[in-house]
Design an enzyme around this catalytic site. Structure first.
Site, mmCIF file in Angstrom:
data_model
loop_
_atom_site.group_PDB
_atom_site.id
_atom_site.type_symbol
_atom_site.label_atom_id
_atom_site.label_comp_id
_atom_site.label_asym_id
_atom_site.label_seq_id
_atom_site.Cartn_x
_atom_site.Cartn_y
_atom_site.Cartn_z
ATOM 1 C CG HIS A 123 -50.514 24.928 -45.946
ATOM 2 N ND1 HIS A 123 -51.369 24.660 -46.995
ATOM 3 C CD2 HIS A 123 -49.859 23.768 -45.703
ATOM 4 C CE1 HIS A 123 -51.228 23.402 -47.377
ATOM 5 N NE2 HIS A 123 -50.322 22.829 -46.607
ATOM 6 C CB CYS A 147 -49.385 20.279 -44.565
ATOM 7 S SG CYS A 147 -47.624 20.590 -44.844
#
Length: 172
Positions: free
Chosen positions: A131, A147
């Site tokens: 992301h 992440c």
């Protein structure tokens, strides 16, 4: 205006706002020579290098700088993209909420406080994503709960290149 057009315009506005303070040299993605047995279209993340590669084939790949999991939060393995989201809302996972109890239970997409940035590519299994970020200074570091963080303009570029089912390989 169609929803898809509105989302694209919103993502572009977020990208401009989120990248304004990032030095141009730090934003550079580049096409490089890439050796390996990965097929074209594969995403390869090398956490030790803090780099993400989108394999083009023919011995070439696009290299992006990324932020990766901090000590104790890194992982390796193979997954696939199971979701593509522009300006996603974010709910902190239980581990993040435990460590930072003052974080709201939901941060709206498009909010400057939203750590997902301009776009998110969720990975199968539901725990991690590739992301954007609201903290561009964190790119290049060991900073996340697992992440993969990218500059907002880079995640939008990758977003346009990948599809559902794209293989993602995370290595050290």
């Amino acid at each position: 205006m169609k929803l898809s057009q509105w989302l694209a315009a919103s993502a572009a506005a977020l990208t401009l706002a989120a990248t304004a303070a990032v030095p141009q040299a730090a934003q550079a993605r580049e096409i490089i020579g890439f050796a390996g047995s990965y097929s074209a279209g594969t995403v390869v993340v090398r956490t030790g290098e803090r780099s993400l590669y989108y394999v083009l084939g023919g011995g070439k790949a696009v290299r992006y700088s990324v932020g990766v999991g901090k000590a104790g939060k890194q992982w390796t393995g193979t997954s696939m993209i199971d979701g593509k989201h522009l300006a996603p809302a974010w709910s902190p996972p239980a581990e993040v909420k435990r460590d930072k109890p003052s974080i709201p239970n939901l941060i709206a997409g498009g909010s400057p406080r939203n750590p997902m940035g301009a776009a998110a590519l969720t990975l199968s299994g539901g725990q991690y994503a590739i992301h954007g970020t609201n903290m561009p200074g964190s790119i290049g570091g060991f900073v996340s709960y697992g992440c993969i963080r990218m500059y907002n303009q880079d995640v939008l570029d990758l977003y346009s290149r990948v599809s559902f089912g794209t293989t993602v390989v995370v290595t050290r």
